[in-house]
Enzyme design. Structure first.
Site, mmCIF file in Angstrom:
data_model
loop_
_atom_site.group_PDB
_atom_site.id
_atom_site.type_symbol
_atom_site.label_atom_id
_atom_site.label_comp_id
_atom_site.label_asym_id
_atom_site.label_seq_id
_atom_site.Cartn_x
_atom_site.Cartn_y
_atom_site.Cartn_z
ATOM 1 N N SER A 126 0.897 -1.192 -0.096
ATOM 2 C CA SER A 126 0.443 0.714 -0.303
ATOM 3 C C SER A 126 1.095 1.085 0.171
ATOM 4 C CB SER A 126 -1.074 -0.071 0.980
ATOM 5 O OG SER A 126 -1.859 1.548 1.381
ATOM 6 N N TYR A 150 -1.769 -1.287 10.748
ATOM 7 C CA TYR A 150 -2.128 -1.545 10.068
ATOM 8 C C TYR A 150 -1.125 -1.523 8.980
ATOM 9 C CZ TYR A 150 -3.454 -1.705 4.456
ATOM 10 O OH TYR A 150 -3.509 -2.019 3.055
ATOM 11 N N LYS A 154 2.089 -3.833 7.059
ATOM 12 C CA LYS A 154 2.345 -3.685 5.149
ATOM 13 C C LYS A 154 3.937 -3.476 5.531
ATOM 14 C CE LYS A 154 -1.840 -4.767 3.492
ATOM 15 N NZ LYS A 154 -1.752 -5.955 2.851
HETATM 16 P P1 NAD Z 1 -10.677 -6.972 1.176
HETATM 17 O O1 NAD Z 1 -11.043 -7.622 2.136
HETATM 18 O O2 NAD Z 1 -12.139 -6.834 0.224
HETATM 19 O O3 NAD Z 1 -9.915 -8.867 0.982
HETATM 20 C C1 NAD Z 1 -9.604 -9.221 1.694
HETATM 21 C C2 NAD Z 1 -9.760 -10.491 1.637
HETATM 22 O O4 NAD Z 1 -8.557 -11.649 2.144
HETATM 23 C C3 NAD Z 1 -10.868 -11.023 2.021
HETATM 24 O O5 NAD Z 1 -11.822 -11.553 1.387
HETATM 25 C C4 NAD Z 1 -10.506 -11.500 3.705
HETATM 26 O O6 NAD Z 1 -11.992 -12.769 3.717
HETATM 27 C C5 NAD Z 1 -9.195 -12.217 3.436
HETATM 28 N N1 NAD Z 1 -8.908 -12.568 4.171
HETATM 29 C C6 NAD Z 1 -8.567 -12.005 5.365
HETATM 30 N N2 NAD Z 1 -7.834 -12.046 6.396
HETATM 31 C C7 NAD Z 1 -7.224 -13.805 5.684
HETATM 32 C C8 NAD Z 1 -6.964 -14.739 6.238
HETATM 33 N N3 NAD Z 1 -6.162 -14.866 7.079
HETATM 34 N N4 NAD Z 1 -6.456 -16.050 5.304
HETATM 35 C C9 NAD Z 1 -7.180 -16.345 4.568
HETATM 36 N N5 NAD Z 1 -8.884 -15.059 3.796
HETATM 37 C C10 NAD Z 1 -8.395 -14.293 4.215
HETATM 38 O O7 NAD Z 1 -9.560 -6.391 1.115
HETATM 39 P P2 NAD Z 1 -8.989 -5.388 -0.952
HETATM 40 O O8 NAD Z 1 -9.735 -3.961 -0.517
HETATM 41 O O9 NAD Z 1 -10.106 -6.721 -1.079
HETATM 42 O O10 NAD Z 1 -7.723 -5.326 -0.441
HETATM 43 C C11 NAD Z 1 -6.878 -6.792 -0.621
HETATM 44 C C12 NAD Z 1 -5.756 -5.766 -0.339
HETATM 45 O O11 NAD Z 1 -4.691 -5.273 -0.748
HETATM 46 C C13 NAD Z 1 -5.163 -6.422 1.368
HETATM 47 O O12 NAD Z 1 -3.997 -6.561 1.708
HETATM 48 C C14 NAD Z 1 -5.598 -4.524 1.928
HETATM 49 O O13 NAD Z 1 -4.404 -4.551 2.913
HETATM 50 C C15 NAD Z 1 -4.369 -4.637 0.416
HETATM 51 N N6 NAD Z 1 -4.835 -3.189 0.014
HETATM 52 C C16 NAD Z 1 -5.779 -2.569 0.293
HETATM 53 C C17 NAD Z 1 -6.158 -1.081 -0.679
HETATM 54 C C18 NAD Z 1 -8.155 -0.873 -0.655
HETATM 55 O O14 NAD Z 1 -7.246 0.653 -0.338
HETATM 56 N N7 NAD Z 1 -8.367 -1.621 -0.782
HETATM 57 C C19 NAD Z 1 -5.064 -0.250 -0.226
HETATM 58 C C20 NAD Z 1 -3.618 -0.463 -0.288
HETATM 59 C C21 NAD Z 1 -3.617 -1.998 -0.772
HETATM 60 C C1 UD1 Z 2 -6.380 4.976 3.940
HETATM 61 C C2 UD1 Z 2 -5.908 4.458 5.657
HETATM 62 C C3 UD1 Z 2 -4.503 4.116 4.585
HETATM 63 C C4 UD1 Z 2 -5.398 2.671 3.751
HETATM 64 C C5 UD1 Z 2 -6.474 3.418 3.066
HETATM 65 C C6 UD1 Z 2 -6.679 1.932 1.918
HETATM 66 C C7 UD1 Z 2 -6.183 6.044 6.608
HETATM 67 C C8 UD1 Z 2 -5.914 6.900 7.444
HETATM 68 N N1 UD1 Z 2 -5.289 5.359 5.514
HETATM 69 O O1 UD1 Z 2 -6.528 6.386 3.042
HETATM 70 O O2 UD1 Z 2 -3.633 3.303 5.644
HETATM 71 O O3 UD1 Z 2 -3.825 1.996 2.308
HETATM 72 O O4 UD1 Z 2 -7.633 3.953 3.309
HETATM 73 O O5 UD1 Z 2 -8.200 1.296 2.884
HETATM 74 O O6 UD1 Z 2 -7.145 5.565 7.249
HETATM 75 N N2 UD1 Z 2 -12.505 11.415 3.688
HETATM 76 C C9 UD1 Z 2 -12.834 12.398 4.034
HETATM 77 N N3 UD1 Z 2 -14.572 11.816 4.569
HETATM 78 C C10 UD1 Z 2 -14.845 10.500 4.570
HETATM 79 C C11 UD1 Z 2 -13.683 9.801 3.937
HETATM 80 C C12 UD1 Z 2 -12.635 9.968 3.498
HETATM 81 O O7 UD1 Z 2 -12.998 13.449 3.141
HETATM 82 O O8 UD1 Z 2 -15.858 10.251 4.614
HETATM 83 C C13 UD1 Z 2 -11.394 12.141 2.882
HETATM 84 C C14 UD1 Z 2 -9.644 11.688 3.882
HETATM 85 O O9 UD1 Z 2 -9.379 12.455 5.198
HETATM 86 C C15 UD1 Z 2 -8.403 12.111 2.417
HETATM 87 C C16 UD1 Z 2 -9.187 11.522 1.587
HETATM 88 O O10 UD1 Z 2 -10.756 11.846 1.911
HETATM 89 O O11 UD1 Z 2 -8.147 12.834 2.229
HETATM 90 C C17 UD1 Z 2 -9.116 9.543 1.309
HETATM 91 O O12 UD1 Z 2 -9.513 9.068 2.703
HETATM 92 P P1 UD1 Z 2 -9.571 7.060 2.302
HETATM 93 O O13 UD1 Z 2 -10.467 7.139 1.107
HETATM 94 O O14 UD1 Z 2 -10.101 6.915 3.568
HETATM 95 O O15 UD1 Z 2 -8.319 6.776 1.793
HETATM 96 P P2 UD1 Z 2 -7.110 7.411 2.594
HETATM 97 O O16 UD1 Z 2 -7.093 8.418 4.002
HETATM 98 O O17 UD1 Z 2 -5.942 7.727 1.003
#
Ligand code: NAD
Ligand code: UD1
Length: 349
Positions: A126, A150, A154
């Site tokens: 991330s 979190y 990572k």
């Molecule tokens: P998500 O929660 O929708 O998907 C994660 C999946 O992993 C889920 O289906 C959950 O059931 C499964 N899981 C969790 N723990 C597990 C375990 N111990 N064993 C087997 N399965 C397990 O999340 P996502 O948004 O699809 O994210 C996928 C990956 O990308 C995650 O590792 C997350 O941290 C990373 N990531 C997500 C974002 C985002 O904004 N969505 C941003 C940066 C990184």
């Molecule tokens: C957040 C997490 C980051 C994670 C990512 C994806 C925090 C501090 N960071 O990133 O670690 O990898 O999500 O899951 O939580 N915002 C609003 N109102 C809302 C929600 C968000 O104004 O209700 C604003 C936030 O202040 C930010 C932007 O929208 O400026 C994006 O927020 P968000 O979608 O939560 O993502 P990140 O904060 O970038």
């Protein structure tokens, strides 16, 4: 027929979209997920979209015995490792759960991979590993730091992958650092389905628009940005999914290379940003969503959210040069696809 890939966390938001992209690219897929943050319905819908049953095994990455059964039954080229917990606030309240799931779980997975000599991994990292960036756009050499469990989980996994690559040069460990994934499959069949009240901006906006939530709180309008609201690099989840296919293609090309001058068959630890390279402010995203949907989005400005940074956007050059991948879809398309998913599935799966 291409290689078989194990997709941990493949029932989740990014994983389900990536399964479709992998299938379209000709890969065989085995999904392994404990459904702790996803539902079987996502698997059903992906099966429907790819017109064949998706191979799904319910299991936990911390369960080495169950993983070995999966590795016994299939010969994998590599693993795409999405499985993990991702809620920042929850990680502060339950750090042991996050370290156990995200760090210990990854170690168990890597140990089983090593046992079976499967040494190609694409890991979901991330942009959070960059903390509060000193310079923008952020490239992969930027210093890393994290302020919550979190993010630490990572970053810790990245350190483990780096050490592993040094210890044994046959590993290829690509760490994809996602910026802000949003959007949904254009069919409207699969998308992001938060369990509770969403923490992230896009699902919050779409739930306000569909009438499930009353009003959006915009966290801060005094940042040193274009309009005072936070700036992020929003990336369409289908572009992100395609980035995983490009990463695997890259690893396949390396391993199949026969040129004597090109001896490298593995990449060691390779971090790559997946972002668009463009920043969009919170207010700009709200306005784009309003324009695409034609609906009013009530909002109010509130104070900054603890731990938030002003601006974060990627240098996307490395992905383009190495993988030949770049994000193609616009913010308007991100909004349109989010809205199709939200309005077709107001209560999620
Ligand atoms: P998500 O929660 O929708 O998907 C994660 C999946 O992993 C889920 O289906 C959950 O059931 C499964 N899981 C969790 N723990 C597990 C375990 N111990 N064993 C087997 N399965 C397990 O999340 P996502 O948004 O699809 O994210 C996928 C990956 O990308 C995650 O590792 C997350 O941290 C990373 N990531 C997500 C974002 C985002 O904004 N969505 C941003 C940066 C990184
Ligand atoms: C957040 C997490 C980051 C994670 C990512 C994806 C925090 C501090 N960071 O990133 O670690 O990898 O999500 O899951 O939580 N915002 C609003 N109102 C809302 C929600 C968000 O104004 O209700 C604003 C936030 O202040 C930010 C932007 O929208 O400026 C994006 O927020 P968000 O979608 O939560 O993502 P990140 O904060 O970038």
């Amino acid at each position: 027929m291409k290689n078989t890939i194990l997709v941990t966390g493949g029932a989740g938001y990014i994983g389900s979209h990536t399964c479709i992209a992998l299938h379209q690219a000709g890969y065989e897929i085995v999904v392994y997920d404990n459904l702790s943050n996803s539902s079987r319905e996502a698997i059903n819908r992906v099966s429907h979209l790819i017109d064949q049953p998706l191979t799904f095994i319910e299991g936990d990455i911390r369960d080495a015995k169950a993983l070995r059964q999966v590795f016994d039954a299939h010969q994998f080229f590599g693993v795409i490792h999405f499985a993990g917990l991702k809620a920042v606030g929850e990680s502060v309240a339950k750090p042991l759960l996050y370290y156990n799931n995200n760090v210990s779980g990854t170690i168990t997975l890597l140990e089983v991979m090593a046992e079976y000599d499967v040494k190609n991994l694409v890991f979901s990292s991330s942009a959070t590993v960059y903390g509060d960036p000193e310079t923008l756009p952020i490239d992969e050499t930027a210093p890393r730091s994290c302020t919550n469990p979190y993010g630490q989980s990572k970053l810790t996994v990245e350190h483990i992958l780096e050490d592993l690559a040094v210890s044994d040069t046959s590993w290829s460990l690509i760490s994809l650092r996602y910026f802000n994934p949003v959007g949904a499959h254009p069919s409207g069949q699969i998308g992001e389905d938060p369990n509770d009240i969403p923490n992230n901006l896009m699902p919050y906006i779409s739930q306000v628009t569909v009438g499930k939530l009353e009003k959006l709180s915009i966290f801060g309008n005094d940042y040193p940005t274009v309009d005072g609201t936070g700036v992020r690099d929003f990336i369409h989840v289908t572009d992100l999914a395609q980035g995983h296919v490009s990463a695997l293609n890259y690893l396949e090309q390396l391993t199949s290379s026969r040129s004597p001058s090109d001896m490298a068959k593995s990449v060691g630890f390779l971090p790559i940003n997946l972002g668009t390279g463009k920043g969009t402010s919170v207010l700009e995203l709200v306005n784009a969503f309003t324009e695409v949907t034609g609906r009013d989005i009530p909002y109010q400005f509130t104070g900054r959210r603890a731990g938030d940074i002003a601006s974060c956007y990627a240098s996307a050059d490395k992905a383009k040069v190495l993988l030949g991948w770049y994000a193609k879809l616009s913010v308007a398309e991100m909004c349109a696809d989010t809205w199709r998913w939200q309005s077709m599935n107001p209560n999620g799966y």
